[in-house]
Design a protein around this motif. Structure first.
Motif, PDB file in Angstrom:
ATOM      1  N   UNK A  17       3.170  -6.223   4.690  1.00  0.00           N
ATOM      2  CA  UNK A  17       2.907  -6.535   6.097  1.00  0.00           C
ATOM      3  C   UNK A  17       4.238  -6.773   6.799  1.00  0.00           C
ATOM      4  N   UNK A  18       4.597  -5.880   7.698  1.00  0.00           N
ATOM      5  CA  UNK A  18       5.850  -6.007   8.449  1.00  0.00           C
ATOM      6  C   UNK A  18       5.732  -5.151   9.699  1.00  0.00           C
ATOM      7  N   UNK A  19       6.233  -5.658  10.814  1.00  0.00           N
ATOM      8  CA  UNK A  19       6.085  -4.903  12.060  1.00  0.00           C
ATOM      9  C   UNK A  19       7.158  -3.832  12.235  1.00  0.00           C
ATOM     10  N   UNK A  20       8.077  -3.719  11.293  1.00  0.00           N
ATOM     11  CA  UNK A  20       9.102  -2.680  11.359  1.00  0.00           C
ATOM     12  C   UNK A  20       8.783  -1.571  10.359  1.00  0.00           C
ATOM     13  N   UNK A  21       8.560  -0.374  10.878  1.00  0.00           N
ATOM     14  CA  UNK A  21       8.196   0.754  10.021  1.00  0.00           C
ATOM     15  C   UNK A  21       9.277   1.051   8.988  1.00  0.00           C
ATOM     16  N   UNK A  22      10.535   0.884   9.376  1.00  0.00           N
ATOM     17  CA  UNK A  22      11.627   1.162   8.454  1.00  0.00           C
ATOM     18  C   UNK A  22      11.552   0.252   7.228  1.00  0.00           C
ATOM     19  N   UNK A  23      11.193  -1.009   7.454  1.00  0.00           N
ATOM     20  CA  UNK A  23      11.070  -1.955   6.337  1.00  0.00           C
ATOM     21  C   UNK A  23       9.901  -1.561   5.445  1.00  0.00           C
ATOM     22  N   UNK A  24       8.768  -1.239   6.064  1.00  0.00           N
ATOM     23  CA  UNK A  24       7.586  -0.854   5.282  1.00  0.00           C
ATOM     24  C   UNK A  24       7.873   0.392   4.442  1.00  0.00           C
ATOM     25  N   UNK A  25       8.482   1.387   5.070  1.00  0.00           N
ATOM     26  CA  UNK A  25       8.788   2.630   4.350  1.00  0.00           C
ATOM     27  C   UNK A  25       9.818   2.384   3.248  1.00  0.00           C
ATOM     28  N   UNK A  26      10.794   1.528   3.541  1.00  0.00           N
ATOM     29  CA  UNK A  26      11.815   1.221   2.547  1.00  0.00           C
ATOM     30  C   UNK A  26      11.230   0.526   1.329  1.00  0.00           C
ATOM     31  N   UNK A  27      10.303  -0.407   1.568  1.00  0.00           N
ATOM     32  CA  UNK A  27       9.656  -1.100   0.455  1.00  0.00           C
ATOM     33  C   UNK A  27       8.804  -0.143  -0.367  1.00  0.00           C
ATOM     34  N   UNK A  28       8.119   0.756   0.313  1.00  0.00           N
ATOM     35  CA  UNK A  28       7.318   1.751  -0.407  1.00  0.00           C
ATOM     36  C   UNK A  28       8.187   2.574  -1.347  1.00  0.00           C
ATOM     37  N   UNK A  29       9.310   3.049  -0.825  1.00  0.00           N
ATOM     38  CA  UNK A  29      10.213   3.862  -1.639  1.00  0.00           C
ATOM     39  C   UNK A  29      10.760   3.061  -2.817  1.00  0.00           C
ATOM     40  N   UNK A  30      11.121   1.805  -2.545  1.00  0.00           N
ATOM     41  CA  UNK A  30      11.671   0.977  -3.606  1.00  0.00           C
ATOM     42  C   UNK A  30      10.646   0.736  -4.708  1.00  0.00           C
ATOM     43  N   UNK A  31       9.417   0.402  -4.316  1.00  0.00           N
ATOM     44  CA  UNK A  31       8.374   0.131  -5.302  1.00  0.00           C
ATOM     45  C   UNK A  31       8.010   1.395  -6.081  1.00  0.00           C
ATOM     46  N   UNK A  36       8.275   3.552 -13.227  1.00  0.00           N
ATOM     47  CA  UNK A  36       8.522   3.702 -14.663  1.00  0.00           C
ATOM     48  C   UNK A  36       8.218   2.410 -15.406  1.00  0.00           C
ATOM     49  N   UNK A  37       8.460   1.282 -14.751  1.00  0.00           N
ATOM     50  CA  UNK A  37       8.243  -0.020 -15.375  1.00  0.00           C
ATOM     51  C   UNK A  37       6.917  -0.656 -14.959  1.00  0.00           C
ATOM     52  N   UNK A  38       6.494  -0.383 -13.734  1.00  0.00           N
ATOM     53  CA  UNK A  38       5.258  -0.968 -13.237  1.00  0.00           C
ATOM     54  C   UNK A  38       4.699  -0.047 -12.153  1.00  0.00           C
ATOM     55  N   UNK A  39       3.554   0.586 -12.384  1.00  0.00           N
ATOM     56  CA  UNK A  39       3.002   1.502 -11.378  1.00  0.00           C
ATOM     57  C   UNK A  39       2.427   0.744 -10.181  1.00  0.00           C
ATOM     58  N   UNK A  40       2.819   1.155  -8.989  1.00  0.00           N
ATOM     59  CA  UNK A  40       2.367   0.497  -7.772  1.00  0.00           C
ATOM     60  C   UNK A  40       1.540   1.440  -6.900  1.00  0.00           C
ATOM     61  N   UNK A  41       0.540   0.862  -6.259  1.00  0.00           N
ATOM     62  CA  UNK A  41      -0.126   1.520  -5.143  1.00  0.00           C
ATOM     63  C   UNK A  41       0.188   0.656  -3.927  1.00  0.00           C
ATOM     64  N   UNK A  42       0.841   1.232  -2.932  1.00  0.00           N
ATOM     65  CA  UNK A  42       1.317   0.443  -1.796  1.00  0.00           C
ATOM     66  C   UNK A  42       0.551   0.805  -0.528  1.00  0.00           C
TER      67      UNK A  42
END
Length: 225
Positions: A17-31, A36-42
């Motif tokens: 939850x973040x009002x900045x799209x860049x932050x949301x997209x960045x977190x998605x990419x990072x997760x 390889x270590x932990x599969x995420x659905x974001x």
């Protein structure tokens, strides 16, 4: 990094939850890079209202949110989420490092607070820690919480949550001007282990060198404790 064993779900369902799209997209990419270590659905949400709608439709193992959202403080959002989902695990990811903001989120029920300046490896560590049922604060936040404690007993209690028993023991000996060799001999462990403890202390307490460690030890009254 060690792969986390998931007992039930094939992936970890995360709501960002973040009002900045860049932050949301960045977190998605990072997760996604950590799959390889932990599969995420974001899943992501721009507003508190959108987030609450999504929380009502599916369960999330972890919710990551910023302190400030349009029209609401992060603490208000945490309260709303926990009223609806009392067992929700919430990690705050924010650029706000003021103690008042940090404390308000913890008081509201957040399980962790990290700054947006942290490295991906520490973010992964925070996620693993919170998913395991523990709390996590990045070093800058942890030091603020320790220093804000009103008396020695509270400071030591907060330090114990940040540091291991062995690290507190090593920190006390460093403040007593003992060398790594002397500490290793006193504790019957290898010198390289003390070297590792010293570096961990510098990182966790967000100081630059031994002088900084000694200052923290005196602030915590570890010399007389």
């Amino acid at each position: 990094m060690k792969k986390l064993k998931l007992k039930e779900a094939a992936f970890v369902n995360v709501l960002v939850i973040d009002d900045h799209k860049m932050v949301r997209d960045g977190l998605k990419l990072m997760l996604q890079s950590l799959n390889r270590w932990m599969p995420f659905k974001v899943v992501d949400a721009e507003t508190a209202e959108s987030a609450m709608t999504k929380i009502g439709k599916e369960n999330f193992e972890l919710i990551i949110l910023d302190y400030r959202l349009p029209g609401l403080s992060g603490a208000d959002v945490v309260y709303r989420i926990l009223r609806f989902k009392p067992l929700a695990k919430i990690l705050v990811l924010s650029s706000y490092d003021e103690l008042a903001y940090i404390q308000s989120m913890i008081d509201a029920g957040a399980k962790g607070y990290v700054l947006k300046s942290i490295e991906p490896a520490e973010m992964f560590k925070a996620i693993k820690t919170i998913l395991s049922g523990n709390v996590y604060y990045c070093s800058e936040v942890a030091v603020k919480l320790i220093n804000a404690a009103g008396d020695t007993a509270l400071k030591i209690d907060k330090a114990k949550k940040l540091l291991t028993r062995r690290e507190i023991e090593v920190l006390r000996m460093i403040a007593m001007e003992m060398t790594n060799e002397e500490i290793a001999k006193k504790l019957f462990i290898a010198k390289r282990t003390i070297d590792s403890h010293r570096q961990n202390l510098i990182h966790k307490l967000h100081v630059k060198n031994t002088v900084g460690l000694v200052k923290v030890a005196y602030q915590l009254d570890l010399i007389t404790g």
